[in-house]
Design a protein around this motif. Sequence first.
Motif, PDB file in Angstrom:
ATOM      1  N   ASP A 170       0.801  -1.227   0.000  1.00  0.00           N
ATOM      2  CA  ASP A 170       0.000   0.000   0.000  1.00  0.00           C
ATOM      3  C   ASP A 170       0.833   1.276   0.000  1.00  0.00           C
ATOM      4  OD1 ASP A 170      -2.028  -1.762   0.108  1.00  0.00           O
ATOM      5  OD2 ASP A 170      -2.631  -1.358   2.189  1.00  0.00           O
ATOM      6  N   GLU A 171       2.003   1.218   0.657  1.00  0.00           N
ATOM      7  CA  GLU A 171       2.818   2.427   0.751  1.00  0.00           C
ATOM      8  C   GLU A 171       4.256   2.121   0.349  1.00  0.00           C
ATOM      9  OE1 GLU A 171       2.178   4.631   4.497  1.00  0.00           O
ATOM     10  OE2 GLU A 171       0.529   3.233   4.842  1.00  0.00           O
ATOM     11  N   PRO A 172       4.441   1.752  -0.928  1.00  0.00           N
ATOM     12  CA  PRO A 172       5.759   1.260  -1.342  1.00  0.00           C
ATOM     13  C   PRO A 172       6.891   2.274  -1.179  1.00  0.00           C
ATOM     14  CG  PRO A 172       4.306   1.558  -3.243  1.00  0.00           C
ATOM     15  CD  PRO A 172       3.448   1.707  -2.027  1.00  0.00           C
ATOM     16  N   GLU A 173       6.648   3.536  -1.552  1.00  0.00           N
ATOM     17  CA  GLU A 173       7.744   4.512  -1.484  1.00  0.00           C
ATOM     18  C   GLU A 173       8.161   4.730  -0.040  1.00  0.00           C
ATOM     19  OE1 GLU A 173       5.209   5.095  -3.628  1.00  0.00           O
ATOM     20  OE2 GLU A 173       6.394   4.763  -5.459  1.00  0.00           O
ATOM     21  N   TRP A 174       7.145   4.890   0.803  1.00  0.00           N
ATOM     22  CA  TRP A 174       7.436   5.097   2.227  1.00  0.00           C
ATOM     23  C   TRP A 174       8.156   3.877   2.808  1.00  0.00           C
ATOM     24  CZ3 TRP A 174       6.206   2.489   6.693  1.00  0.00           C
ATOM     25  CH2 TRP A 174       6.465   3.174   7.888  1.00  0.00           C
ATOM     26  N   SER A 175       7.669   2.681   2.449  1.00  0.00           N
ATOM     27  CA  SER A 175       8.268   1.446   2.979  1.00  0.00           C
ATOM     28  C   SER A 175       9.730   1.312   2.571  1.00  0.00           C
ATOM     29  CB  SER A 175       7.505   0.222   2.484  1.00  0.00           C
ATOM     30  OG  SER A 175       6.168   0.271   2.896  1.00  0.00           O
ATOM     31  N   ALA A 176       9.998   1.566   1.297  1.00  0.00           N
ATOM     32  CA  ALA A 176      11.369   1.416   0.819  1.00  0.00           C
ATOM     33  C   ALA A 176      12.302   2.346   1.584  1.00  0.00           C
ATOM     34  CB  ALA A 176      11.444   1.700  -0.685  1.00  0.00           C
ATOM     35  N   ARG A 177      11.798   3.600   1.837  1.00  0.00           N
ATOM     36  CA  ARG A 177      12.617   4.553   2.606  1.00  0.00           C
ATOM     37  C   ARG A 177      12.771   4.078   4.046  1.00  0.00           C
ATOM     38  NH1 ARG A 177       9.678   8.476   0.331  1.00  0.00           N
ATOM     39  NH2 ARG A 177       8.482   8.827   2.247  1.00  0.00           N
ATOM     40  N   ALA A 178      11.645   3.653   4.641  1.00  0.00           N
ATOM     41  CA  ALA A 178      11.660   3.291   6.053  1.00  0.00           C
ATOM     42  C   ALA A 178      12.499   2.040   6.326  1.00  0.00           C
ATOM     43  CB  ALA A 178      10.229   3.081   6.542  1.00  0.00           C
ATOM     44  N   LEU A 179      12.459   1.107   5.410  1.00  0.00           N
ATOM     45  CA  LEU A 179      13.239  -0.115   5.627  1.00  0.00           C
ATOM     46  C   LEU A 179      14.725   0.147   5.433  1.00  0.00           C
ATOM     47  CD1 LEU A 179      10.872  -2.701   3.937  1.00  0.00           C
ATOM     48  CD2 LEU A 179      11.441  -2.570   6.363  1.00  0.00           C
ATOM     49  N   GLY A 180      15.024   1.182   4.679  1.00  0.00           N
ATOM     50  CA  GLY A 180      16.408   1.610   4.584  1.00  0.00           C
ATOM     51  C   GLY A 180      17.184   0.880   3.521  1.00  0.00           C
ATOM     52  N   GLY A 181      18.273   1.480   3.145  1.00  0.00           N
ATOM     53  CA  GLY A 181      19.134   0.876   2.138  1.00  0.00           C
ATOM     54  C   GLY A 181      20.010  -0.176   2.784  1.00  0.00           C
ATOM     55  N   PRO A 182      20.818  -0.805   1.988  1.00  0.00           N
ATOM     56  CA  PRO A 182      21.639  -1.879   2.534  1.00  0.00           C
ATOM     57  C   PRO A 182      22.700  -1.358   3.510  1.00  0.00           C
ATOM     58  CG  PRO A 182      21.971  -1.628   0.164  1.00  0.00           C
ATOM     59  CD  PRO A 182      21.033  -0.565   0.581  1.00  0.00           C
ATOM     60  N   ALA A 183      22.805  -1.999   4.650  1.00  0.00           N
ATOM     61  CA  ALA A 183      23.935  -1.748   5.546  1.00  0.00           C
ATOM     62  C   ALA A 183      25.084  -2.591   5.002  1.00  0.00           C
ATOM     63  CB  ALA A 183      23.553  -2.165   6.963  1.00  0.00           C
ATOM     64  N   GLU A 184      25.928  -3.138   5.855  1.00  0.00           N
ATOM     65  CA  GLU A 184      27.005  -3.982   5.322  1.00  0.00           C
ATOM     66  C   GLU A 184      26.384  -5.266   4.766  1.00  0.00           C
ATOM     67  OE1 GLU A 184      27.121  -4.666   9.851  1.00  0.00           O
ATOM     68  OE2 GLU A 184      26.407  -3.154   8.460  1.00  0.00           O
ATOM     69  N   PRO A 185      27.068  -5.890   3.829  1.00  0.00           N
ATOM     70  CA  PRO A 185      26.501  -7.086   3.207  1.00  0.00           C
ATOM     71  C   PRO A 185      26.285  -8.195   4.249  1.00  0.00           C
ATOM     72  CG  PRO A 185      28.561  -6.447   2.125  1.00  0.00           C
ATOM     73  CD  PRO A 185      28.424  -5.604   3.341  1.00  0.00           C
ATOM     74  N   HIS A 186      25.205  -8.887   4.098  1.00  0.00           N
ATOM     75  CA  HIS A 186      24.933 -10.033   4.969  1.00  0.00           C
ATOM     76  C   HIS A 186      24.092 -10.985   4.136  1.00  0.00           C
ATOM     77  CE1 HIS A 186      23.156 -12.510   8.097  1.00  0.00           C
ATOM     78  NE2 HIS A 186      24.038 -12.039   8.947  1.00  0.00           N
ATOM     79  N   SER A 187      24.616 -12.131   3.813  1.00  0.00           N
ATOM     80  CA  SER A 187      23.953 -13.032   2.867  1.00  0.00           C
ATOM     81  C   SER A 187      22.465 -13.175   3.154  1.00  0.00           C
ATOM     82  CB  SER A 187      24.590 -14.416   2.923  1.00  0.00           C
ATOM     83  OG  SER A 187      25.972 -14.324   2.720  1.00  0.00           O
ATOM     84  N   PHE A 188      22.141 -13.483   4.420  1.00  0.00           N
ATOM     85  CA  PHE A 188      20.752 -13.812   4.718  1.00  0.00           C
ATOM     86  C   PHE A 188      19.875 -12.577   4.895  1.00  0.00           C
ATOM     87  CE2 PHE A 188      22.802 -17.835   5.306  1.00  0.00           C
ATOM     88  CZ  PHE A 188      21.879 -18.709   4.730  1.00  0.00           C
ATOM     89  N   ALA A 189      20.457 -11.487   5.376  1.00  0.00           N
ATOM     90  CA  ALA A 189      19.671 -10.257   5.470  1.00  0.00           C
ATOM     91  C   ALA A 189      19.344  -9.750   4.069  1.00  0.00           C
ATOM     92  CB  ALA A 189      20.438  -9.206   6.269  1.00  0.00           C
ATOM     93  N   ASP A 190      20.304  -9.877   3.164  1.00  0.00           N
ATOM     94  CA  ASP A 190      20.054  -9.457   1.776  1.00  0.00           C
ATOM     95  C   ASP A 190      18.992 -10.332   1.127  1.00  0.00           C
ATOM     96  OD1 ASP A 190      21.779  -7.284   1.709  1.00  0.00           O
ATOM     97  OD2 ASP A 190      23.521  -8.519   1.217  1.00  0.00           O
ATOM     98  N   LEU A 191      19.096 -11.622   1.400  1.00  0.00           N
ATOM     99  CA  LEU A 191      18.121 -12.565   0.866  1.00  0.00           C
ATOM    100  C   LEU A 191      16.729 -12.247   1.406  1.00  0.00           C
ATOM    101  CD1 LEU A 191      18.395 -14.981  -1.026  1.00  0.00           C
ATOM    102  CD2 LEU A 191      18.690 -16.442   0.976  1.00  0.00           C
ATOM    103  N   ASN A 192      16.694 -11.889   2.683  1.00  0.00           N
ATOM    104  CA  ASN A 192      15.418 -11.543   3.307  1.00  0.00           C
ATOM    105  C   ASN A 192      14.783 -10.344   2.612  1.00  0.00           C
ATOM    106  OD1 ASN A 192      14.014  -9.618   5.376  1.00  0.00           O
ATOM    107  ND2 ASN A 192      13.683 -11.685   6.185  1.00  0.00           N
ATOM    108  N   ALA A 193      15.604  -9.336   2.296  1.00  0.00           N
ATOM    109  CA  ALA A 193      15.068  -8.141   1.636  1.00  0.00           C
ATOM    110  C   ALA A 193      14.544  -8.495   0.246  1.00  0.00           C
ATOM    111  CB  ALA A 193      16.143  -7.069   1.544  1.00  0.00           C
ATOM    112  N   ALA A 194      15.292  -9.329  -0.447  1.00  0.00           N
ATOM    113  CA  ALA A 194      14.877  -9.682  -1.809  1.00  0.00           C
ATOM    114  C   ALA A 194      13.518 -10.379  -1.812  1.00  0.00           C
ATOM    115  CB  ALA A 194      15.939 -10.573  -2.455  1.00  0.00           C
TER     116      ALA A 194
END
Lengths: 451, 251
Positions: free
Chosen positions: A133-157
């Motif tokens: 429902d609020e994709p732009e806000w969500s993308a901002r709120a969830l934040g960009g990538p911090a340091e790489p983390h295999s499973f955290a990155d997978l979770n975001a995808a």
Amino acid sequence: MNAPARATRSRYVAPIPAFADAFTAARSSLPGKEAPAIQDWRQLHFDRFLETGLPTPRVEQWKYTNIARAANVPMALATRPNVGLGDVQRYFTGGPLARRLIFVNGHLASELSHVRGLPQGVRVESLGKLLQDEPEWSARALGGPAEPHSFADLNAAFLQSGAWIELGDGAVLEHPLQLLFLTVGQPAAVMAHPRIVVRLGKEARLHLIETHIGLAPGHCLTNLVGHYELGEKARLTHDRLQLGSAGTSFVGLNRQRLAERAELKQTLATLGGALVRNETDLHLVGSFVEAQLNGVYMPIGEEHVDNVIRIHHEAPDGHSDQFYKGVMDDRAHAAFAGKIIVHQDAQRTNAFQRNDNLLLSDDAEISSKPELEIYADDVKCSHGATCGELDRTALFYLRSRGLDRAQAESILTFAFAAEVIERFVDPAVRKLARECLVARTPGGAGLSDLL
Amino acid sequence: MLKITDLHVAVDGGSKPVLKGLTLEVKPGEVHAIMGPNGSGKSTLSYVLAGRDGYAVTGGSVRFQDADLLELEPEERAAAGIFLAMQYPVEIPGVANNYFLRQSLNALRRARGEPEVSAAEFIKKLKAVAERVGVDPELLKRDVNAGFSGGEKKRNEILQMVMLEPKLCVLDETDSGLDIDALKTVADGVNSLRSPDRGMIVITHYQRLLDYIVPDFVHILADGRIRKTGGKELALALEEQGYEHLLGEAA
């Protein structure tokens, strides 16, 4: 694409191509699918996951867990089987006034959930709905990538669902909020990627109960990410219970940031699951923070449990306390790696860590690795790890009161683990945990009166 | 009921003798006090009677009623009727005091072929006994001895003893760490168990306890043997004159 990832590539293996197939197949059905902001956000993380790959045991933090066992098989996103109230009611905790979000194989079961009538300043939302429902806000709120983390990155995808929990300044939720994650095994190997975001404003108070329950066996990997931000003087009580069933695996990363005088009391019990790994990255950002982490694990059969904890004392006068206990039976393997990092500014830090283990079988194994890294000079830090058998004096004491050896051993084994279970704040969580503990204790049938 | 004959016991893997020919007989209804300096073997005697491992019997015998006591496991000795109130009661976090005591009582009853006690019956009795021996009812719900004060632990031992109704009570320095009020309550509890068919061995450093638990015999244990035996007046003499003087006289 990403320098740090490239530099460590030799310690990671390329993921099986099935992840790319799964991503291609899933992206058209994941929440926020029409929104470029979410699509880009997912792609960014997935690209980085491909670049980083899956960790091998050569990566320091994955030294004791070979994740290939759980992740190196083609997995599709789990579908949602039918689960009724009757199947889940026994896992309801937090009392009759608790609010509850229920997830089945990573999908929100809104007809079983109840989060209405929240007080002023308290917001509990389905993350999947927010992404949609609020994709732009969500993308901002969830934040960009911090340091790489295999499973955290997978979770975001693959992020499908989860909870967005926000309490404004001074907001208090008097009754617990339960997040109940159910895993129902399916014929094929599947995966789920939920996320929990908790933001507590100044002096906000929350009792969060997080339960992971396996309802049916099967290869299912749950990859959870948790982001916790505690404002000044905020208080979070976090009861976490993991009761996975045969074949189910769990990989979790919790990142917690605590501002000045914030308090965190977390208790975690791992009493089931083929492979369970809990990674905690706790930052004491403000001064006078109180953080207590309690944990108990009791793997049986060929189960594997790994706890990896990093506590960063970044500000003065912080207090952290880790209290972890483990009981390993059969051919089970457990690992505990707890690292305390005291930054230069974090004077007058008190940081303690205990890890006590009990081996019930010659084939069971525990790897315990405490680590201190201290850059301040006025600190009190201690760590202790033990591994052994039941206390002989206590055994004699019980037998001298008429209990036979087997019964005395059962009681002491139960008691060893129960010391952590008692730290659960919610009585219903404590009861569930005690039941599972009894079921896992050799001779536990004779302990049913303890429940 | 208990007959110890020329008992020799060693510790540290059998290399260090502690009891060196101890002989003692306790008949039903008798209360025997054992006094002695540190290291004389008092606690060793109590542990050997209760069956703790780590004590090597190198000679002599111990008969309890019709059995060779030394052949029995600790739980079998408990079932036979031996109870040791320990000097250092063990803390068992995670196990409630009342649960533990009920398990214990039922284990003993099963071993003796008696029916188990019902929950209601047990609680009724427990409450009554707790009041008599001065144990705070709150402590019954708490974990066994966990976080108890020294005095609370000792009273809890006596509570267990009164609940389990043993045939032979062995009290190992039950008075240590008790103030005078607690001492009286504990002694009352012990005295309530005195009966013509029950024997007692009271191990203590101080005569004071024996003002409240009046013994039929007082033995002085030194260097692993009973060196002197008398009535309750021996404890008073000991208090006045000290071990060295009394034992010098004996030698």
